[in-house]
Design a protein around this motif. Structure first.
Motif, PDB file in Angstrom:
ATOM      1  N   THR A 185       0.841  -1.194   0.000  1.00 48.95           N
ATOM      2  CA  THR A 185       0.000   0.000   0.000  1.00 48.95           C
ATOM      3  C   THR A 185       0.871   1.237   0.000  1.00 48.95           C
ATOM      4  O   THR A 185       0.604   2.223  -0.678  1.00 48.95           O
ATOM      5  CB  THR A 185      -0.901   0.008   1.252  1.00 48.95           C
ATOM      6  N   ARG A 186       1.937   1.141   0.767  1.00 49.53           N
ATOM      7  CA  ARG A 186       2.842   2.274   0.853  1.00 49.53           C
ATOM      8  C   ARG A 186       3.527   2.516  -0.492  1.00 49.53           C
ATOM      9  O   ARG A 186       3.706   3.643  -0.931  1.00 49.53           O
ATOM     10  CB  ARG A 186       3.890   1.990   1.925  1.00 49.53           C
ATOM     11  N   GLU A 187       3.898   1.393  -1.138  1.00 45.95           N
ATOM     12  CA  GLU A 187       4.528   1.543  -2.446  1.00 45.95           C
ATOM     13  C   GLU A 187       3.629   2.286  -3.409  1.00 45.95           C
ATOM     14  O   GLU A 187       4.086   2.961  -4.317  1.00 45.95           O
ATOM     15  CB  GLU A 187       4.843   0.157  -3.026  1.00 45.95           C
ATOM     16  N   HIS A 188       2.340   2.156  -3.189  1.00 49.30           N
ATOM     17  CA  HIS A 188       1.388   2.793  -4.093  1.00 49.30           C
ATOM     18  C   HIS A 188       0.926   4.148  -3.569  1.00 49.30           C
ATOM     19  O   HIS A 188      -0.124   4.635  -3.961  1.00 49.30           O
ATOM     20  CB  HIS A 188       0.180   1.879  -4.305  1.00 49.30           C
ATOM     21  N   SER A 189       1.717   4.699  -2.683  1.00 53.89           N
ATOM     22  CA  SER A 189       1.264   5.938  -2.048  1.00 53.89           C
ATOM     23  C   SER A 189       1.125   7.073  -3.053  1.00 53.89           C
ATOM     24  O   SER A 189       0.428   8.044  -2.803  1.00 53.89           O
ATOM     25  CB  SER A 189       2.238   6.339  -0.941  1.00 53.89           C
ATOM     26  N   THR A 190       1.784   6.935  -4.176  1.00 53.36           N
ATOM     27  CA  THR A 190       1.673   8.008  -5.161  1.00 53.36           C
ATOM     28  C   THR A 190       0.676   7.660  -6.265  1.00 53.36           C
ATOM     29  O   THR A 190       0.527   8.400  -7.217  1.00 53.36           O
ATOM     30  CB  THR A 190       3.042   8.277  -5.820  1.00 53.36           C
ATOM     31  N   SER A 191       0.036   6.508  -6.143  1.00 47.39           N
ATOM     32  CA  SER A 191      -0.875   6.119  -7.201  1.00 47.39           C
ATOM     33  C   SER A 191      -2.263   6.698  -6.953  1.00 47.39           C
ATOM     34  O   SER A 191      -2.471   7.497  -6.047  1.00 47.39           O
ATOM     35  CB  SER A 191      -0.930   4.600  -7.312  1.00 47.39           C
ATOM     36  N   ARG A 218      -8.220   5.506  -5.995  1.00 50.05           N
ATOM     37  CA  ARG A 218      -8.942   4.236  -6.075  1.00 50.05           C
ATOM     38  C   ARG A 218      -8.018   3.056  -5.779  1.00 50.05           C
ATOM     39  O   ARG A 218      -8.368   2.113  -5.086  1.00 50.05           O
ATOM     40  CB  ARG A 218      -9.547   4.074  -7.471  1.00 50.05           C
ATOM     41  N   ARG A 219      -6.840   3.131  -6.332  1.00 46.02           N
ATOM     42  CA  ARG A 219      -5.897   2.036  -6.120  1.00 46.02           C
ATOM     43  C   ARG A 219      -5.523   1.930  -4.645  1.00 46.02           C
ATOM     44  O   ARG A 219      -5.427   0.856  -4.068  1.00 46.02           O
ATOM     45  CB  ARG A 219      -4.646   2.291  -6.964  1.00 46.02           C
ATOM     46  N   LYS A 220      -5.321   3.068  -4.041  1.00 41.68           N
ATOM     47  CA  LYS A 220      -4.959   3.052  -2.620  1.00 41.68           C
ATOM     48  C   LYS A 220      -6.101   2.504  -1.772  1.00 41.68           C
ATOM     49  O   LYS A 220      -5.880   1.747  -0.826  1.00 41.68           O
ATOM     50  CB  LYS A 220      -4.589   4.474  -2.162  1.00 41.68           C
ATOM     51  N   ALA A 254      -8.093  -1.633   1.626  1.00 47.37           N
ATOM     52  CA  ALA A 254      -9.177  -2.531   2.030  1.00 47.37           C
ATOM     53  C   ALA A 254      -8.665  -3.963   2.155  1.00 47.37           C
ATOM     54  O   ALA A 254      -9.016  -4.679   3.097  1.00 47.37           O
ATOM     55  CB  ALA A 254     -10.317  -2.454   1.021  1.00 47.37           C
ATOM     56  N   LEU A 255      -7.830  -4.377   1.212  1.00 44.71           N
ATOM     57  CA  LEU A 255      -7.296  -5.742   1.291  1.00 44.71           C
ATOM     58  C   LEU A 255      -6.443  -5.917   2.534  1.00 44.71           C
ATOM     59  O   LEU A 255      -6.529  -6.926   3.231  1.00 44.71           O
ATOM     60  CB  LEU A 255      -6.479  -6.063   0.040  1.00 44.71           C
ATOM     61  N   ALA A 256      -5.605  -4.928   2.797  1.00 43.15           N
ATOM     62  CA  ALA A 256      -4.761  -5.017   3.994  1.00 43.15           C
ATOM     63  C   ALA A 256      -5.628  -5.036   5.245  1.00 43.15           C
ATOM     64  O   ALA A 256      -5.376  -5.789   6.188  1.00 43.15           O
ATOM     65  CB  ALA A 256      -3.795  -3.838   4.036  1.00 43.15           C
ATOM     66  N   THR A 257      -6.656  -4.228   5.235  1.00 42.42           N
ATOM     67  CA  THR A 257      -7.540  -4.177   6.406  1.00 42.42           C
ATOM     68  C   THR A 257      -8.240  -5.507   6.623  1.00 42.42           C
ATOM     69  O   THR A 257      -8.349  -5.994   7.744  1.00 42.42           O
ATOM     70  CB  THR A 257      -8.582  -3.063   6.209  1.00 42.42           C
ATOM     71  N   LEU A 258      -8.680  -6.098   5.525  1.00 45.35           N
ATOM     72  CA  LEU A 258      -9.346  -7.399   5.658  1.00 45.35           C
ATOM     73  C   LEU A 258      -8.378  -8.452   6.172  1.00 45.35           C
ATOM     74  O   LEU A 258      -8.756  -9.351   6.922  1.00 45.35           O
ATOM     75  CB  LEU A 258      -9.926  -7.833   4.315  1.00 45.35           C
TER      76      LEU A 258
END
Lengths: 106, 340
Positions: free
Chosen positions: B43-49, B52-54, B59-63
């Motif tokens: 998720t962090r890697e996608h911090s600049t994306s 929606r992607r974040k 959500a996946l990490a939370t689940l």
């Protein structure tokens, strides 16, 4: 419609909001019951994340629900292979999502 | 059979009583939490994306956290990013009351109950054990590589339980891959690889069956006991100088003008050794001032010296806990567990 805002993150009512949102969703009765049961473990952070997700990806609520059930089942049975399968499916979904997001808007 | 609070069903598959603890389940749950940590890293890697992607990642990490938390009867309630790694803080949370309507209206649900493991303390111990095993495996892999081994052949100590051996083997291979990745095949010369984390006090189950293994790099000739003795000498020297010269309290070794040779002792197993230094230094300095205050209160005109070090954290460098808060070991701290 904006379902949640940042002020709600501190609000314990988020769980209740999530419960209502799930109840109103297109999930099957069994899935709704599953969530009702699982919400006993929910936290406001988790509820906020899921509410945001449901707002943004209403068509993927069933998928998320299935993933959660599979994870619990894998944890329950300590099935490492099943767990790895779930992670692979999540990877695929993430990639699919990224491809979709990179499509130019029409 | 209709399940209700008054007429509970027999334990479902995987369900456990309060007294029954399944170590394998703990291991698996901890691995699940680590998967969640990996997801959070991504998720962090996608911090600049895109937003929606974040949201999707989050959500996946939370689940993942949610599932692992529910399955282990703890609440994985918070995560944050620290130095490039996701950290999950797991804290026991009293179980919320079961929604009564579930039993009345939702009794047809076929989803099995997750494992109920009453175990914050057990999980904490497991995390400690796991970290120790990881350190041991990384250390052993480094030693094997330096000795000329060319294949990762993990040899877990015989006193490990089966789940511990499993962890050891995985960590050994991971450490081996890390070593060989860092050193290209053409340049692979024997290299000393330090444990990724310092080895602290081993778990009870290990400590009771074997003496504490020295954590020095293979080239060092001193035992860990001798090292600790030397650290104590340095700490005493620093404490004496602090008291005699009225210096500011500082429990960092580098603040006391030790020679480069003397400082080398802190390059291996750095955190544990620096902690050992700080503890001795702290005890001696504060002990001196406390004794001095009891015998003869210091004059008020020199508040910097008169004040016991533990009461003036502002004179201490920002990093690390204040002296009075010096941690006593991994995993302690108000029931919180940090997976690194």
């Amino acid at each position: 419609m904006i379902l949640v805002n940042m002020d709600d993150t501190a609000d314990a009512n988020l769980i209740e909001k999530l419960a209502q949102r799930l109840e109103a969703s297109s999930l099957s009765d069994d899935d709704k019951a599953f969530w009702t049961y699982m919400l006993a473990y929910a936290t406001p952070d988790m509820a906020f994340s899921m509410l945001t997700y449901m707002e943004e990806f209403p068509e993927k609520v069933q998928w998320a629900s299935d993933i959660l059930k599979r994870k619990l089942d894998a944890l329950d049975t300590k099935d490492s292979a099943a767990w790895q399968d779930i992670l692979a499916d999540e990877d695929a979904a993430l990639r699919e999502q990224e491809i979709g997001d990179n499509q130019p808007a029409i | 059979m209709i399940e209700s609070p008054e007429n509970p069903s027999p334990p479902a598959r995987g369900e456990r009583t309060q007294d029954e603890i399944d170590p394998e389940a703990e291991v698996f749950a901890a691995e699940a939490l680590e998967s969640a940590a990996d997801m959070l890293d991504r998720t962090r890697e996608h911090s600049t994306s895109t937003r929606r992607r974040k949201i999707f990642h989050e959500a996946l990490a939370t689940l993942m956290l949610f599932a692992a938390g529910a399955a282990t009867d703890v609440e994985a309630r918070h995560h944050s990013h620290d130095r490039g790694r996701a950290r999950i803080i797991v804290e026991r949370q009293p179980r919320r009351p079961q929604p009564p309507q579930y039993y009345v209206e939702r009794r047809t649900v076929v989803v099995e109950r997750p494992i109920l493991v009453p175990f914050t303390d057990r999980l904490r111990q497991h995390v400690q054990e796991r970290e120790t095993i990881q350190d041991q495996a990384a250390y052993d892999a480094g030693v094997a590589f330096r000795a000329g081994a060319r294949e990762p052949i993990p040899k877990p100590p015989g006193y490990y339980t089966a789940p511990q051996q499993h962890i050891y083997a995985n960590e050994y291979r991971a450490a081996w891959e890390e070593i060989t990745r860092k050193v290209p095949p053409a340049q692979q010369v024997p290299t000393i690889v330090s444990p990724r984390r310092s080895l602290t006090v081993p778990p009870k189950s290990v400590a009771e069956t074997t003496p504490l293994r020295p954590t020095l790099a293979p080239e060092a000739s001193m035992s860990e006991q001798e090292v600790l003795g030397q650290i104590r000498v340095l700490a005493e020297q620093a404490a004496r100088a602090t008291i005699a010269e009225g210096r500011d309290y500082d429990d960092r070794p580098e603040a006391h003008g030790f020679s480069r040779e003397q400082m080398r002792i802190f390059t291996t197993n750095a955190k544990a050794r620096r902690d050992a230094f700080g503890t001795v230094y702290h005890d001696l300095v504060t002990g001196h001032y406390q004794q001095h205050r009891q015998e003869k209160p210091r004059p008020a005109q020199d508040p910097v010296v008169a004040q016991p070090p533990a009461q003036r954290p502002e004179t201490r460098p920002a990093q690390g806990p204040a002296p009075a808060e010096r941690p006593q070991g991994k995993g302690e701290g108000g029931g919180m567990i940090i997976l690194k």
